[in-house]
Design a protein around this motif. Structure first.
Motif, PDB file in Angstrom:
ATOM      1  N   TYR A  78     -47.662 -21.944  48.197  1.00  0.00           N
ATOM      2  CA  TYR A  78     -46.709 -23.082  48.108  1.00  0.00           C
ATOM      3  C   TYR A  78     -45.247 -22.265  48.056  1.00  0.00           C
ATOM      4  CZ  TYR A  78     -51.301 -24.967  46.684  1.00  0.00           C
ATOM      5  OH  TYR A  78     -52.446 -25.492  46.229  1.00  0.00           O
ATOM      6  N   LYS A  79     -45.082 -21.059  48.459  1.00  0.00           N
ATOM      7  CA  LYS A  79     -43.800 -20.802  48.384  1.00  0.00           C
ATOM      8  C   LYS A  79     -43.069 -20.881  49.653  1.00  0.00           C
ATOM      9  CE  LYS A  79     -44.403 -16.709  45.436  1.00  0.00           C
ATOM     10  NZ  LYS A  79     -44.601 -15.160  45.164  1.00  0.00           N
ATOM     11  N   VAL A  80     -41.990 -20.781  49.835  1.00  0.00           N
ATOM     12  CA  VAL A  80     -41.188 -21.416  51.060  1.00  0.00           C
ATOM     13  C   VAL A  80     -41.513 -20.845  52.435  1.00  0.00           C
ATOM     14  CG1 VAL A  80     -39.420 -19.653  50.634  1.00  0.00           C
ATOM     15  CG2 VAL A  80     -38.653 -21.760  51.754  1.00  0.00           C
ATOM     16  N   ASN A  81     -42.001 -19.596  52.556  1.00  0.00           N
ATOM     17  CA  ASN A  81     -42.174 -19.204  53.632  1.00  0.00           C
ATOM     18  C   ASN A  81     -43.692 -19.897  54.335  1.00  0.00           C
ATOM     19  OD1 ASN A  81     -43.297 -17.643  51.430  1.00  0.00           O
ATOM     20  ND2 ASN A  81     -44.005 -15.971  52.718  1.00  0.00           N
ATOM     21  N   TYR A  82     -44.654 -19.949  53.362  1.00  0.00           N
ATOM     22  CA  TYR A  82     -45.746 -20.758  53.701  1.00  0.00           C
ATOM     23  C   TYR A  82     -45.391 -22.262  53.914  1.00  0.00           C
ATOM     24  CZ  TYR A  82     -48.803 -16.680  52.551  1.00  0.00           C
ATOM     25  OH  TYR A  82     -49.392 -15.720  52.523  1.00  0.00           O
ATOM     26  N   ARG A  83     -44.151 -22.783  53.176  1.00  0.00           N
ATOM     27  CA  ARG A  83     -44.110 -24.113  53.698  1.00  0.00           C
ATOM     28  C   ARG A  83     -43.532 -24.394  54.950  1.00  0.00           C
ATOM     29  NH1 ARG A  83     -41.825 -24.075  48.313  1.00  0.00           N
ATOM     30  NH2 ARG A  83     -39.817 -24.403  49.094  1.00  0.00           N
ATOM     31  N   GLN A  84     -42.753 -23.392  55.565  1.00  0.00           N
ATOM     32  CA  GLN A  84     -42.002 -23.289  56.600  1.00  0.00           C
ATOM     33  C   GLN A  84     -43.277 -23.307  57.937  1.00  0.00           C
ATOM     34  OE1 GLN A  84     -39.497 -19.816  56.464  1.00  0.00           O
ATOM     35  NE2 GLN A  84     -37.686 -21.241  55.557  1.00  0.00           N
ATOM     36  N   ILE A  85     -44.370 -22.597  57.386  1.00  0.00           N
ATOM     37  CA  ILE A  85     -45.376 -22.353  58.628  1.00  0.00           C
ATOM     38  C   ILE A  85     -46.371 -23.637  58.900  1.00  0.00           C
ATOM     39  CG2 ILE A  85     -47.656 -21.521  58.806  1.00  0.00           C
ATOM     40  CD1 ILE A  85     -46.792 -18.725  57.222  1.00  0.00           C
ATOM     41  N   LEU A  86     -46.334 -24.508  57.426  1.00  0.00           N
ATOM     42  CA  LEU A  86     -46.728 -25.624  57.733  1.00  0.00           C
ATOM     43  C   LEU A  86     -45.966 -26.759  58.281  1.00  0.00           C
ATOM     44  CD1 LEU A  86     -48.322 -26.176  54.259  1.00  0.00           C
ATOM     45  CD2 LEU A  86     -49.617 -25.717  55.981  1.00  0.00           C
ATOM     46  N   GLN A  87     -44.658 -26.435  58.157  1.00  0.00           N
ATOM     47  CA  GLN A  87     -43.647 -27.563  58.958  1.00  0.00           C
ATOM     48  C   GLN A  87     -43.579 -27.150  60.338  1.00  0.00           C
ATOM     49  OE1 GLN A  87     -39.812 -26.957  57.248  1.00  0.00           O
ATOM     50  NE2 GLN A  87     -38.773 -28.556  58.472  1.00  0.00           N
ATOM     51  N   ALA A  88     -43.811 -25.877  60.726  1.00  0.00           N
ATOM     52  CA  ALA A  88     -43.793 -25.370  61.946  1.00  0.00           C
ATOM     53  C   ALA A  88     -44.962 -25.898  62.944  1.00  0.00           C
ATOM     54  CB  ALA A  88     -43.635 -24.235  62.232  1.00  0.00           C
ATOM     55  N   ASP A  89     -46.303 -26.112  62.312  1.00  0.00           N
ATOM     56  CA  ASP A  89     -47.672 -26.363  62.898  1.00  0.00           C
ATOM     57  C   ASP A  89     -48.652 -26.375  62.067  1.00  0.00           C
ATOM     58  OD1 ASP A  89     -49.291 -27.550  64.674  1.00  0.00           O
ATOM     59  OD2 ASP A  89     -49.241 -25.816  66.274  1.00  0.00           O
ATOM     60  N   SER A  90     -48.866 -27.499  61.098  1.00  0.00           N
ATOM     61  CA  SER A  90     -49.657 -27.669  60.354  1.00  0.00           C
ATOM     62  C   SER A  90     -51.158 -27.609  60.611  1.00  0.00           C
ATOM     63  CB  SER A  90     -49.184 -28.646  59.114  1.00  0.00           C
ATOM     64  OG  SER A  90     -49.458 -29.883  59.794  1.00  0.00           O
ATOM     65  N   ILE A  91     -51.103 -28.162  61.888  1.00  0.00           N
ATOM     66  CA  ILE A  91     -52.593 -28.464  62.227  1.00  0.00           C
ATOM     67  C   ILE A  91     -53.581 -27.353  62.660  1.00  0.00           C
ATOM     68  CG2 ILE A  91     -53.850 -29.548  64.648  1.00  0.00           C
ATOM     69  CD1 ILE A  91     -51.661 -31.624  64.867  1.00  0.00           C
ATOM     70  N   VAL A  92     -52.622 -26.078  62.911  1.00  0.00           N
ATOM     71  CA  VAL A  92     -53.455 -24.852  63.535  1.00  0.00           C
ATOM     72  C   VAL A  92     -53.839 -24.033  62.168  1.00  0.00           C
ATOM     73  CG1 VAL A  92     -52.525 -24.862  65.912  1.00  0.00           C
ATOM     74  CG2 VAL A  92     -51.266 -23.638  63.747  1.00  0.00           C
ATOM     75  N   VAL A  93     -53.344 -24.472  60.958  1.00  0.00           N
ATOM     76  CA  VAL A  93     -53.459 -23.735  59.818  1.00  0.00           C
ATOM     77  C   VAL A  93     -54.802 -23.690  59.307  1.00  0.00           C
ATOM     78  CG1 VAL A  93     -52.780 -23.296  57.342  1.00  0.00           C
ATOM     79  CG2 VAL A  93     -51.115 -23.512  59.170  1.00  0.00           C
ATOM     80  N   ASP A  94     -55.561 -22.827  58.643  1.00  0.00           N
ATOM     81  CA  ASP A  94     -56.851 -22.896  58.055  1.00  0.00           C
ATOM     82  C   ASP A  94     -56.602 -23.118  56.672  1.00  0.00           C
ATOM     83  OD1 ASP A  94     -59.341 -22.378  57.080  1.00  0.00           O
ATOM     84  OD2 ASP A  94     -59.855 -20.624  58.335  1.00  0.00           O
ATOM     85  N   LEU A  95     -56.336 -24.278  56.168  1.00  0.00           N
ATOM     86  CA  LEU A  95     -56.331 -24.595  54.702  1.00  0.00           C
ATOM     87  C   LEU A  95     -57.145 -24.233  53.812  1.00  0.00           C
ATOM     88  CD1 LEU A  95     -54.430 -28.025  54.432  1.00  0.00           C
ATOM     89  CD2 LEU A  95     -53.366 -25.888  54.150  1.00  0.00           C
ATOM     90  N   HIS A  96     -58.388 -24.086  54.457  1.00  0.00           N
ATOM     91  CA  HIS A  96     -59.370 -23.983  53.552  1.00  0.00           C
ATOM     92  C   HIS A  96     -59.461 -22.413  52.929  1.00  0.00           C
ATOM     93  CE1 HIS A  96     -63.744 -23.327  51.982  1.00  0.00           C
ATOM     94  NE2 HIS A  96     -63.634 -24.868  51.728  1.00  0.00           N
ATOM     95  N   LYS A  97     -58.821 -21.536  53.987  1.00  0.00           N
ATOM     96  CA  LYS A  97     -58.718 -20.027  53.767  1.00  0.00           C
ATOM     97  C   LYS A  97     -57.595 -19.999  52.662  1.00  0.00           C
ATOM     98  CE  LYS A  97     -59.528 -17.217  56.896  1.00  0.00           C
ATOM     99  NZ  LYS A  97     -59.255 -16.434  57.996  1.00  0.00           N
TER     100      LYS A  97
END
Length: 202
Positions: A78-97
């Motif tokens: 939930y830190k800023v660097n991970y929020r930036q990853i989600l902002q860039a392209d959240s669809i490809v992120v493995d949220l379950h991991k």
């Protein structure tokens, strides 16, 4: 129909809420606490000294944080660097991991009135909005055998939405093919009609 039971309240009787809040969080004690030295495995004192850093389950954090007993480190996803990853392209992120209860835990964290709380809430909402169309599209254009593979990178909330989408689409197709149950006259209405007919024929 799968139940969408949200536990953000939090819900004391929710098994999901209990499981998600068991995640360990790095905490720093701002005051000394007697008889809790066993929490710090590197210390020999029976008391937990001010400044001690220990990992606590998240369910302990809200109360201790509100009483200013501890400060804690926000879970890394939930830190800023991970929020930036989600902002860039959240669809490809493995949220379950990242965490099987990513949205639920994120809401608990954001509700602690931190300086990042508003940004975390915005990130959670935008992430779900960005991924929802893709989730619904997958749920309505996939076979039963593909389901396990498709939901592998979804968090538990998204998996429930996926199941709801599948069931809704299946019900719609049955209705189109006239395979759904017929709409019958309610028993009360039928009884009323019979009574009215009897009155007319007397």
């Amino acid at each position: 129909m799968p139940k969408l039971i949200f536990s953000y309240s939090p819900n004391y009787f929710s098994i999901e809420d209990i499981v998600l809040q068991d995640v360990r969080v790095s905490c720093k004690f701002e005051v000394s606490v007697p008889k809790l030295g066993m929490l710090d495995q590197s210390a020999d004192d029976q008391d937990l000294k001010q400044g001690s850093k220990v990992e606590l389950p998240f369910w302990m954090v809200p109360t201790l944080h509100a009483k200013k007993v501890i400060t804690f480190e926000i879970p890394r996803h939930y830190k800023v660097n991970y929020r930036q990853i989600l902002q860039a392209d959240s669809i490809v992120v493995d949220l379950h991991k990242w965490g099987p209860y990513f949205y639920d835990l994120g809401n608990h964290v954001a509700n602690l009135e931190l300086k990042d709380s508003l940004d975390i809430k915005k990130s959670l909402v935008q992430t779900l909005l960005n991924r929802l169309r893709h989730i619904m599209d997958m749920s309505q254009h996939s076979t039963h055998h593909e389901t396990v593979h498709l939901i592998a990178n979804l968090d538990e909330l998204e998996r429930k939405l996926f199941a709801v989408g599948q069931l809704s689409y299946r019900s719609y197709k049955e209705w189109v093919r006239r395979e759904s149950s017929k709409i019958n006259t309610a028993a009360l209405v039928a009884s009323h009609r019979k009574r009215k007919f009897a009155e007319v024929t007397v």
